[in-house]
Design an enzyme around this catalytic site. Structure first.
Site, PDB file in Angstrom:
ATOM      1  N   ASP A  15      12.923  15.055 -38.004  1.00 26.56           N
ATOM      2  CA  ASP A  15      13.509  15.770 -38.453  1.00 26.56           C
ATOM      3  C   ASP A  15      13.176  15.886 -40.104  1.00 26.56           C
ATOM      4  OD1 ASP A  15      16.200  15.723 -36.320  1.00 26.56           O
ATOM      5  OD2 ASP A  15      16.477  13.769 -37.966  1.00 26.56           O
ATOM      6  N   GLU A 183      23.247  21.970 -35.351  1.00 22.67           N
ATOM      7  CA  GLU A 183      23.248  20.758 -36.780  1.00 22.67           C
ATOM      8  C   GLU A 183      21.703  21.547 -37.542  1.00 22.67           C
ATOM      9  OE1 GLU A 183      22.917  17.655 -33.976  1.00 22.67           O
ATOM     10  OE2 GLU A 183      21.150  18.689 -33.430  1.00 22.67           O
TER      11      GLU A 183
END
Length: 506
Positions: A15, A183
């Protein structure tokens, strides 16, 4: 564009979010249940990266003392505004919720953080419009611990970052092409447009990147005609699960996507989700990323920590589960040694007495010298509470020499191998290596994990060789990666040094 290594930052570093400030790049990644949390890497050329610190250096900043494995610090975003660095993150299964941390110097110290009431999702982004108003854009994912209850797409609201309040009811934004789990949103202003970049498809092999644009920060947003702009690479590709990207201008002026991805060693991905990079071309106002290629750094990596040195734990790469390394291990309590006292029950405990470092190469060596005359402990590798590998030393039952037990633990299954060796101190070594050559990847072979003890005379005994697919991201912890280090499971255990070797090109 000059050639960039891939992975860009290896090992458990998913991420990624990246910015450039005055010619220097700062990149952060997720840290989940580990502390310190949110590592910060710095570079001036986008090739060489230095781990300069961590945003979360105290448990109180994240509130993860009671979070389960796989929860905690998910998908932070780093941004710079009005001379201040900001990191925003939603901490899963924590009372802290969505938190904004600030610092003048990204190396720290960072603030205690302000919780933003009303943001209950994950993966928040932070952006400011032309008037300086802050906007939080996030994925409206409802969780029960780490279990998904509902997913409602991408939301956005104006926020007061000082008081921690939303200034309006969150509005629903463009949420992708219809694939599952929209997301990881990020907003950018470019050439008179606002672009909304998201991940979708889930974090497995269908992971994708899609983008939309609109006239303002609130939209309305229209998806690119070629979405997803970064498509699933398939299970046979050397780099897979590519997604959750952030866009940044590279040193030579070309735009780059930093993103998470996994790489296979045989049939599985032992190092978990790592940070990768790929170049971006713009065509008709839309970004077109190049395919994500595998190109590991060719040079080996050597790290050696002498525990006679009082600064041996100052390196920001040391990790512990739900606590800081300083709460578990101490220097100077015994001359020339690192001391770990057992309080929680071993490597597979909810909060083990364990400190470690990320495995960053497929071919690697972790090594420590241990004196376990007053307890039991040694060298271990952790994917999560249920997936562990350990070499545990203790005084032999006869009172002479050391008993060393190798353990391989999976949910409901544990196997062990023991040997008694001479001496009160032994060298423990955990090696990882590429799968055996000759077999096709679909046969199911993973990398190899070897567990070795060396006695005081230098005699080496290999206790076990394991199939590493059982401690890979597809089988064990789906979000993190391997962390290896020292632990105690009974009494007091002392360590003289810790060494890591990573083989170049792996």
């Amino acid at each position: 564009m000059s050639r960039l290594p891939n992975p860009l930052i290896s090992g458990f570093n998913p991420d990624p979010s990246c910015i450039v400030v005055d010619g220097t790049y700062y990149l952060i990644t997720s840290s989940f249940e580990y502390l310190p949390g949110i590592p910060i890497y710095r570079s001036t050329d986008f090739v060489t990266w230095e781990h300069i610190g961590n945003v979360v250096t105290r448990e109180e900043q994240a509130g993860i003392a009671a979070t389960p494995a796989g929860a905690g610090v998910w998908a932070p975003t780093i941004r710079h505004h009005d001379g201040l660095f900001h990191v925003i993150v939603c901490v899963a299964a924590s009372p802290r919720g969505c938190v904004v941390f600030t610092a003048r110097d990204p190396a720290g110290p960072w603030s205690e953080g302000v919780t933003i009431d009303g943001v209950s999702g994950i993966d928040p982004d932070l952006a400011w419009d032309e008037s300086g108003t802050a906007y939080i854009t996030y994925s409206d994912l409802e969780l029960d611990g780490t279990v998904v209850v509902a997913h409602r797409g991408i939301l956005q609201a104006r926020a007061d970052l000082v008081t921690g309040t939303l200034l309006e009811t969150p509005r629903r934004l463009w949420s992708g092409t219809g694939l599952v789990a929209p997301e990881g949103p990020h907003l950018y202003r470019r050439d008179g447009h606002w672009y909304l970049l998201i991940a979708e498809g889930g974090t497995g092999w269908a992971h994708s990147v899609s983008i939309a644009r609109g006239p303002g920060i609130e939209g309305p947003f229209e998806g690119a005609p070629g979405n997803p702009i970064l498509r699933p690479s398939g299970t046979g590709a050397p780099v897979g699960c590519a997604g959750h990207a952030d866009l940044v201008r590279g040193p030579d002026g070309q735009d780059l996507l930093v993103l998470l991805a996994t790489r296979k060693a045989g049939s599985h991905s032992p190092l978990g989700r790592e940070t990768y990079v790929t170049a971006v071309e713009w065509v008709d106002g839309w970004p077109q990323p190049a395919p994500v290629e595998l190109d590991p750094r060719p040079e080996p990596l050597e790290e050696y920590f002498d525990f006679a040195d009082d600064s041996a734990l100052n390196d920001p790469g040391w990790l512990a589960v739900g606590r800081t390394p300083a709460e578990i291990a101490s220097l100077g309590e015994w001359p020339g040694c690192l001391t770990v006292r057992a309080t929680s029950g071993g490597l597979g405990a909810f909060r083990p007495d364990f400190i470690g470092r990320r495995q960053r190469h497929v071919a690697s060596v972790f090594e420590t010298r241990v004196d376990a005359c007053d307890g039991r402990g040694g060298l271990g590798l952790r994917s999560d509470d249920d997936f562990t590998v350990a070499l545990a030393a203790e005084r032999a039952p006869s009172g002479a020499g050391t008993l060393v037990t190798a353990r391989a633990s999976l949910p409901t299954i544990s196997q062990s191998w023991s040997v008694q060796v001479a001496g009160d101190e032994v060298l423990l070594r955990l090696e990882t290596d590429h799968p055996l050559p000759g077999g096709p990847p679909w046969t199911g072979a993973g990398d190899r994990i070897r567990l070795i003890v060396v006695d005081e005379a230098g005699a080496e005994t290999r206790l076990a060789e394991l199939d590493g697919r059982f401690w890979a991201v597809e089988t064990a912890a789906p979000f993190t990666g391997r962390v290896a280090g020292v632990f105690a499971e009974e009494g007091v255990v002392r360590f003289a040094h810790f060494r890591y070797h990573g083989e170049g090109g792996s």
